[in-house]
Write a protein that holds these residues in place. Structure first.
Motif, PDB file in Angstrom:
ATOM      1  N   MET A 130      38.971  39.398 -13.001  1.00 19.39           N
ATOM      2  CA  MET A 130      40.126  39.867 -13.748  1.00 19.39           C
ATOM      3  C   MET A 130      39.995  39.428 -15.203  1.00 19.39           C
ATOM      4  SD  MET A 130      44.044  39.675 -12.986  1.00 19.39           S
ATOM      5  CE  MET A 130      45.238  39.903 -14.251  1.00 19.39           C
ATOM      6  N   ASN A 131      40.336  40.319 -16.111  1.00 19.09           N
ATOM      7  CA  ASN A 131      40.293  40.002 -17.534  1.00 19.09           C
ATOM      8  C   ASN A 131      41.501  39.169 -17.915  1.00 19.09           C
ATOM      9  OD1 ASN A 131      37.945  41.453 -17.925  1.00 19.09           O
ATOM     10  ND2 ASN A 131      39.040  43.338 -18.344  1.00 19.09           N
ATOM     11  N   THR A 132      41.242  38.007 -18.458  1.00 19.84           N
ATOM     12  CA  THR A 132      42.318  37.148 -18.920  1.00 19.84           C
ATOM     13  C   THR A 132      42.139  36.907 -20.403  1.00 19.84           C
ATOM     14  OG1 THR A 132      41.050  35.178 -18.328  1.00 19.84           O
ATOM     15  CG2 THR A 132      42.594  36.017 -16.682  1.00 19.84           C
ATOM     16  N   GLN A 142      31.359  40.031 -18.410  1.00 18.29           N
ATOM     17  CA  GLN A 142      30.414  40.838 -19.162  1.00 18.29           C
ATOM     18  C   GLN A 142      30.917  42.254 -19.463  1.00 18.29           C
ATOM     19  OE1 GLN A 142      26.734  41.078 -17.143  1.00 18.29           O
ATOM     20  NE2 GLN A 142      27.464  42.440 -15.555  1.00 18.29           N
ATOM     21  N   HIS A 143      31.899  42.730 -18.760  1.00 22.35           N
ATOM     22  CA  HIS A 143      32.393  44.105 -18.994  1.00 22.35           C
ATOM     23  C   HIS A 143      33.577  44.051 -19.944  1.00 22.35           C
ATOM     24  CE1 HIS A 143      29.765  45.444 -15.891  1.00 22.35           C
ATOM     25  NE2 HIS A 143      30.270  44.563 -15.063  1.00 22.35           N
ATOM     26  N   ALA A 144      33.317  44.221 -21.244  1.00 24.58           N
ATOM     27  CA  ALA A 144      34.386  44.164 -22.239  1.00 24.58           C
ATOM     28  C   ALA A 144      34.846  45.549 -22.587  1.00 24.58           C
ATOM     29  CB  ALA A 144      33.933  43.452 -23.482  1.00 24.58           C
ATOM     30  N   SER A 178      42.779  44.075 -25.947  1.00 22.30           N
ATOM     31  CA  SER A 178      41.371  43.855 -25.620  1.00 22.30           C
ATOM     32  C   SER A 178      40.636  42.932 -26.585  1.00 22.30           C
ATOM     33  CB  SER A 178      40.634  45.183 -25.464  1.00 22.30           C
ATOM     34  OG  SER A 178      40.768  45.962 -26.617  1.00 22.30           O
ATOM     35  N   PRO A 179      40.956  42.890 -27.882  1.00 23.57           N
ATOM     36  CA  PRO A 179      40.264  41.930 -28.750  1.00 23.57           C
ATOM     37  C   PRO A 179      40.570  40.472 -28.404  1.00 23.57           C
ATOM     38  CG  PRO A 179      41.214  43.677 -30.075  1.00 23.57           C
ATOM     39  CD  PRO A 179      41.754  43.831 -28.669  1.00 23.57           C
ATOM     40  N   LEU A 180      41.617  40.232 -27.630  1.00 19.85           N
ATOM     41  CA  LEU A 180      41.997  38.865 -27.271  1.00 19.85           C
ATOM     42  C   LEU A 180      41.550  38.469 -25.861  1.00 19.85           C
ATOM     43  CD1 LEU A 180      45.635  38.906 -28.674  1.00 19.85           C
ATOM     44  CD2 LEU A 180      43.625  37.850 -29.722  1.00 19.85           C
ATOM     45  N   LEU A 181      40.879  39.364 -25.177  1.00 20.23           N
ATOM     46  CA  LEU A 181      40.480  39.083 -23.794  1.00 20.23           C
ATOM     47  C   LEU A 181      39.123  38.376 -23.742  1.00 20.23           C
ATOM     48  CD1 LEU A 181      41.581  42.416 -22.092  1.00 20.23           C
ATOM     49  CD2 LEU A 181      42.779  40.227 -22.101  1.00 20.23           C
TER      50      LEU A 181
END
Length: 174
Positions: free
Chosen positions: A1-3, A172-174, A75-78
């Motif tokens: 999960m993207n945090t 790795q998946h941004a 997304s720039p902060l994840l």
């Protein structure tokens, strides 16, 4: 999960806080009871209506591809993108990648500062009267924040292109 990335949040918060403080300082130092005359044609509403449409379509398309629509905005902060930035500086031997990544990170921090500054400096009518979206505070802030949203999005896309994949499989998946 993207945090969220703690360093990215701290940098964005500090930059915005410095912007808020500089906006207060600007307001106190430059506030004048004499309001300058508005110059017609400085509003730039037509280009900003086009930018509104572009940003809206871009974010709707991106949000549909993402399980969380807000990810588009944040997304720039994840962690994935900050992992990519770190990996670029650790593993890439290409100084052009470093320069591009550093510039794009600087641009995002500058935008946080500028957005913060405008909150209070914009209370001075002379700050907004010939601004894009001026002469009103709300109009000027709308146009400035819209420009910020577009620049944040473009900088994020640029970072994805300028950085290398992180070896951290989780991020790795941004």
């Amino acid at each position: 999960m993207n945090t969220f990335s703690r360093p990215a949040l701290v940098l964005a918060t500090v930059s915005t806080g410095i912007g808020l403080a500089s906006g207060v300082a600007w307001y106190l130092a430059h506030r004048d009871d004499a309001i300058e005359r508005h110059v017609p044609g400085t509003e730039a509403w037509i280009p900003h209506l086009v930018i509104t449409a572009v940003v809206a379509v871009w974010w709707v398309i991106a949000a549909r591809r993402s399980p969380l629509g807000a990810k588009v905005v944040f997304s720039p902060l994840l962690r994935p993108i900050t992992s990519r930035i770190g990996a670029t500086f650790r593993t890439s031997r290409n100084p052009l990648r470093w320069a591009a990544a550093a510039f794009l990170v600087f641009l995002q921090l500058y935008m946080c500062w500028r957005i913060g500054e405008q909150v209070f400096a914009g209370l001075d009518p002379n700050f907004t009267h010939n601004a894009w979206g001026g002469p009103s505070y709300l109009g000027a802030m709308y146009c400035h924040y819209l420009d910020g949203a577009l620049l944040f999005s473009l900088a994020h896309v640029g970072l994805r292109g300028a950085t290398v994949r992180s070896v951290d499989r989780q991020h790795q998946h941004a």
